[in-house]
Design an enzyme around this catalytic site. Structure first.
Site: not given
Length: 354
Positions: A317, A329, A269
């Site tokens: 994240h 993402h 990520c």
């Protein structure tokens, strides 16, 4: 005398046998829910499996970001160690040059029978002995004292450099231990998630993948990745750099998630967001918990394409906002880079790098 008879063995009729067989199957199904802890747990429903798998993947991502941070620190320690060693080598070379020059002078003086005491001190092969006796240079009072003092300073500087290099080496070994620990933790979490998923039927796994893709079937997702994509114009973002970052992210859709990866063929990520902004000429730090401090904080209401959006209380994240409540993402292992709604995870904050 009473006659003792053996109890009559009862046989199972059809319906009784079926009932018993059902209980056997139920027990066998429950036994498949072992987690290697010596006792059975109730069979999990697909929804419970999904919840556990989601948590395991989240835990793996937390460990991944810690791995990325340790890797970045280890890289910095290597660079610092190399620089210190290079500087020490150059200093040693300068020291040897100076001592060779004094050696030539001593040879000349020896031929004339007059070797300067300060020169004798400077030519010792034992630096510790030299430093103990270097005060002679202060008392020599002749034209060689400055040269000898210069050598003494170089020796001290080289000693300090070597001590600092030893500290960097110890720091590097500590970061390398962290890397191994986080790598093991990541692999354990991913392995546990995959083991749980393997308990599901093919149909249940497909349904999990569909739910994980928020209503997009695997076949539709593959077709979407293969289809030509219109990338939003740069002016849709606040500045050309943000537009370039968004364009890069759209171009990465469909590429696999690989923990620790920063592209060009796979990403995690924070690796994706770092690579997207790098393509726009902006250098971001490596991890989610450092990227959130890179740039100006913005509220959710202020979001514009190109902003970094962060999730979970531990900032574990990150995605790249592209507008209309959507982000791009890299979700987790087995889930490639994709377009997704912000609401799929607990929003923690946002920042605008440029």
């Amino acid at each position: 005398m009473a006659t003792h008879r053996k109890p009559k063995q009862r046989t199972l009729n059809g319906s009784t046998a079926r009932t018993a067989f059902t209980f056997v199957l139920a027990g066998a199904a429950s036994a498949t829910a072992f987690d290697g802890i010596g006792h059975a747990e109730p069979a999990l429903t697909p929804a419970q499996v999904k919840a556990k798998v989601d948590q395991l993947y989240h835990d793996a991502e937390v460990a991944t970001e810690k791995y990325n941070g340790a890797k970045e620190k280890a890289g910095a320690a290597v660079e610092s160690l190399d620089a210190l060693r290079d500087e020490a080598a150059r200093g040693t070379e300068r020291l040897n040059t100076a001592r060779n020059a004094l050696g030539s002078l001593a040879t000349s003086q020896y031929r004339t029978g007059a070797v300067d005491p300060a020169v004798q001190v400077a030519l010792t092969s034992d630096p510790d002995q030299f430093l103990r006796r270097a005060s002679i240079a202060d008392r020599a009072g002749d034209r060689h004292a400055a040269t000898v003092n210069g050598i003494r300073q170089q020796l001290g500087r080289i000693t300090r450099l070597r001590e600092e290099a030893d500290d960097r080496l110890a720091e590097l070994k500590s970061h390398q231990r962290d890397l191994r620990e986080h790598k093991t933790r990541i692999q354990d979490k991913i392995g546990a998630a995959e083991s749980l998923l393997s308990r599901l039927t093919a149909e249940q796994r497909a349904r999990y993948a569909e739910e994980d893709g928020h209503g997009v079937s695997p076949a539709a997702a593959r077709a979407d990745r293969a289809a030509p994509r219109a990338v939003p114009a740069a002016e849709a973002a606040p500045g050309s750099r943000a537009g370039q970052a968004v364009s890069f992210a759209y171009g990465a859709i469909g590429k696999p998630y690989v923990w620790g990866a920063t592209g060009p063929n796979a990403f995690d990520c924070s690796g994706l967001t770092q690579a997207a902004w790098k393509a726009a000429g902006v250098s971001l730090p490596r991890t989610t918990y450092t990227q959130i401090n890179a740039g100006r904080r913005v509220s959710r209401a202020e979001l514009a394409p190109g902003d970094l959006v962060f999730f979970y209380s531990g900032i574990s994240h990150v995605g790249l906002y592209v507008g209309d409540g959507q982000m791009i993402h890299a979700p987790r292992p087995g889930a490639p880079v994709r377009l997704a709604p912000l609401d799929q995870m607990p929003f923690a904050g946002a920042t605008r790098p440029a």
